[in-house]
Structure formats: structure tokens, C-alpha cells
Design an enzyme around this catalytic site. Sequence first.
Site, PDB file in Angstrom:
ATOM      1  N   LYS A  14       0.841  -1.207   0.000  1.00 46.11           N
ATOM      2  CA  LYS A  14       0.000   0.000   0.000  1.00 46.11           C
ATOM      3  C   LYS A  14       0.875   1.256   0.000  1.00 46.11           C
ATOM      4  O   LYS A  14       2.070   1.177   0.300  1.00 46.11           O
ATOM      5  CB  LYS A  14      -0.882  -0.007   1.258  1.00 46.11           C
ATOM      6  CG  LYS A  14      -0.074  -0.076   2.553  1.00 46.11           C
ATOM      7  CD  LYS A  14      -0.914  -0.512   3.735  1.00 46.11           C
ATOM      8  CE  LYS A  14      -0.040  -0.582   4.989  1.00 46.11           C
ATOM      9  NZ  LYS A  14      -0.752  -1.156   6.126  1.00 46.11           N
ATOM     10  N   TYR A 227      15.660  30.553   7.215  1.00 45.03           N
ATOM     11  CA  TYR A 227      14.468  31.322   7.604  1.00 45.03           C
ATOM     12  C   TYR A 227      14.421  31.520   9.110  1.00 45.03           C
ATOM     13  O   TYR A 227      14.752  30.613   9.869  1.00 45.03           O
ATOM     14  CB  TYR A 227      13.203  30.583   7.172  1.00 45.03           C
ATOM     15  CG  TYR A 227      12.950  30.603   5.691  1.00 45.03           C
ATOM     16  CD1 TYR A 227      12.729  31.816   5.026  1.00 45.03           C
ATOM     17  CD2 TYR A 227      12.928  29.427   4.959  1.00 45.03           C
ATOM     18  CE1 TYR A 227      12.482  31.835   3.660  1.00 45.03           C
ATOM     19  CE2 TYR A 227      12.684  29.439   3.599  1.00 45.03           C
ATOM     20  CZ  TYR A 227      12.468  30.642   2.955  1.00 45.03           C
ATOM     21  OH  TYR A 227      12.231  30.664   1.615  1.00 45.03           O
TER      22      TYR A 227
HETATM   23  C1  LIG Z   1      -0.033  -1.980   6.899  1.00 45.43           C
HETATM   24  C2  LIG Z   1      -0.577  -3.242   7.373  1.00 45.43           C
HETATM   25  C3  LIG Z   1       0.256  -4.333   7.634  1.00 45.43           C
HETATM   26  C4  LIG Z   1       1.763  -4.263   7.599  1.00 45.43           C
HETATM   27  O1  LIG Z   1       2.220  -3.692   8.804  1.00 45.43           O
HETATM   28  P1  LIG Z   1       3.789  -3.488   9.047  1.00 45.43           P
HETATM   29  O2  LIG Z   1       3.862  -3.009  10.442  1.00 45.43           O
HETATM   30  O3  LIG Z   1       4.237  -2.472   8.064  1.00 45.43           O
HETATM   31  O4  LIG Z   1       4.428  -4.803   8.815  1.00 45.43           O
HETATM   32  C5  LIG Z   1      -0.332  -5.545   7.937  1.00 45.43           C
HETATM   33  N1  LIG Z   1      -1.682  -5.661   8.037  1.00 45.43           N
HETATM   34  C6  LIG Z   1      -2.510  -4.624   7.821  1.00 45.43           C
HETATM   35  C7  LIG Z   1      -3.972  -4.825   7.945  1.00 45.43           C
HETATM   36  C8  LIG Z   1      -1.987  -3.379   7.496  1.00 45.43           C
HETATM   37  O5  LIG Z   1      -2.815  -2.356   7.291  1.00 45.43           O
END
Ligand SMILES: *Cc1c(COP(=O)(O)O)cnc(C)c1O
Length: 339
Positions: A14, A227
Site C-alpha cells: 500500500k 528562515y
Molecule cells: C499496513 C498493514 C500491515 C503491515 O504492517 P507493518 O507493520 O508495516 O508490517 C499488515 N496488516 C494490515 C492490515 C496493514 O494495514
Amino acid sequence: MARRAGVPLLPMIKADAYGLGVEASVRALDPLEPWGYGVATVGEGEELRSLGVTRPIVVFTPLLKQELPRARAARLTPTLGFPEEIEAWKQSGGGAWHLSIDTGMSRAGIPWREVRSIRSLIESFSPEGAFTHFHSAELDDGTMKVQEDRFREAIATLPSRPRLLHTANSAAIARQGRSAWDLVRPGIFLYGVGSGRSAAIQPENVVNLRAPIVEIRDLEPGDTVSYGATLRVDRPARIATLAVGYADGYPRALSGSGSVLVGRTLAPIAGKVTMDMTMIDVTTINCAIGDVVTLIGRAREGDTVLTVERVGDDAGMSPYELLTGLRSRVERVYAGERS
Ligand SMILES: *Cc1c(COP(=O)(O)O)cnc(C)c1O
């Protein structure tokens, strides 16, 4: 991760593979023959299909009713929990889906203690899989077991065991041995971030963020930097300007608190990080215009690593937030593709 878990992977790619680039990540992961891929939105699933991915793609954020036709057209697997969601997917002629069970996140899915209430609905439209998500897998605080027990309890109330059960994120895989279930969902570990020193396996460094020195100047006592003139030097100093800023995703919160690797030496950030440029103090460091410094990752020479966690800590950000915040202006160069 695959060897440790002993079951097929459902890698989470994702958010453009946590900011790293989903196309290259799929190319790297596909030879491991993952069962499928995990995304957050229908758009991300469609993008994977357009890249030629034919494996199952599970969408982990709940979808609104109006998104279901697109999900179906792209042959995506939604995660559903509440009866209305399951009904809507069924009505839309939906295919495979995974039952989302909330065991403590209060974010998505049906609360574990209510799973028995959807028993009859599920009897006629059974899920291919069921899963839950840990809230503190990186801690050794016993909550992972509590959540796992709630999950097991909820599954036992279903008319039949779904074929694919999964609970583990990266930290859970790194901490547990062989998976008790059928798939595991590693995310951040794949992108080079571990889950603490006590974890049984540690990732290799994956991401290097680098930028060149584009100017160097000598300051006199009383001169100010960036800045707000928050840095006023009280001694002669040498300041180098890097061609990177917060518009690249290099956090502005590192102003005055972060550092970068010039060669093998840490140089502190001088004054505020600006949109396109960042100044560093190189008073005691040999360097020249054109030298490439490392803001995240492994120094070009030697093996000092400025970890994602360390840079995140300096910025008051989680490693997830830091990686996913890297912007498209940063040119991506993938290992093996360097000409
Ligand atoms: C993002 C996510 C993961 C992965 O989690 P990590 O901590 O990055 O390994 C696993 N399961 C779900 C449902 C997620 O949303």
C-alpha cells in the site's frame, strides 16, 4: 520473513510500497511467489492490475458501497466486517472477500465479540479468509497474545473455518516463530525497518536518501542561517547547502535536530530545513561542491547507517510516516538498475 513464518506471504505494498515505488517493489517481491498483495485503496489495486499483477489483491481499508463495482471489475478482494458491507458485496455480485475482525484496534472490522451475530449471513456467503491486525506487535507487552486469543475465539463461532487466516504484520513475524495461520502480512520490514533490537530477525538497510552539496560558504561570527535566522553563529563556521528540502519529504521537523552523513562523518543540520534546500554545518569536515551526502541510509563509503528509525526519531516521526512522506521529486534509483 518467508522462511521464518513458514507460510506464504501477503506483502503489504500500500501507499506506493510505503513510498518506495510499487512497480519496483512488485518486481523485487514477485520472485518470492507471494500468495497475493495487500493495498489500501481500489486505485492502488487497479494500478497493480495495470502493471500486470494477476495474483489476488486484498484491499485492507473498508470500501464505500459506490466503490464496490470498481473493486469487482479489477478482481480485488475487499475486507469486510459489518453485515451491511457483506450484504452490499454480495448484492454487487462480489467474489472472494476476507472477514475483517477487530480485536483491539477499533479501526476496521467487526468487533470480535460480535462475530457470532453474522454467523447466518456468512453461512450463505462465506469468506475466503479472515484476519485481524495487532496494535502493538513491536512491544513485548502481552497484548499480541490477547488479540490472538480474541481472534481464535471469534473464528470458532463461524460456521466453518475460512481457508486463509492471517494476523501477523512485520513485527509479529519477527517476534513469533512459525505462523499459526495460513498467510503473513509483512510491510515495513520489507522496506528495511526492523521492529526493535529484541526481534529475532533484522532487515538489511533498503533505502538510501542522498543529495549533493551545491554550495559552500564561510560565515563570520554573527552571521545567520536560513528562515527565521534561528541559527546565529558565534564563531567562524562553514556551511554547505544541500539540494533537498521538505518538498522532497525531508522533514522540516529536522530543523536544528537532525544530521546527515558527509562521508562517514555526521554533520548537523544548520537552521531550518527549507522547501528545496537544507544547510549543514561542515566547519570541521572536509567536503566539496558536488559531494553526495546521505540523509537516510548507508554512507556511500564505509558502512555507517543513518537508519530510518533514527532520522524518524530526530524528526519526531514514525519510520512509516518518514518513508511514506518521501515525495515524487526524489528521483528513484533501484539497485540493479544503476547504469
Ligand atoms: C499496513 C498493514 C500491515 C503491515 O504492517 P507493518 O507493520 O508495516 O508490517 C499488515 N496488516 C494490515 C492490515 C496493514 O494495514
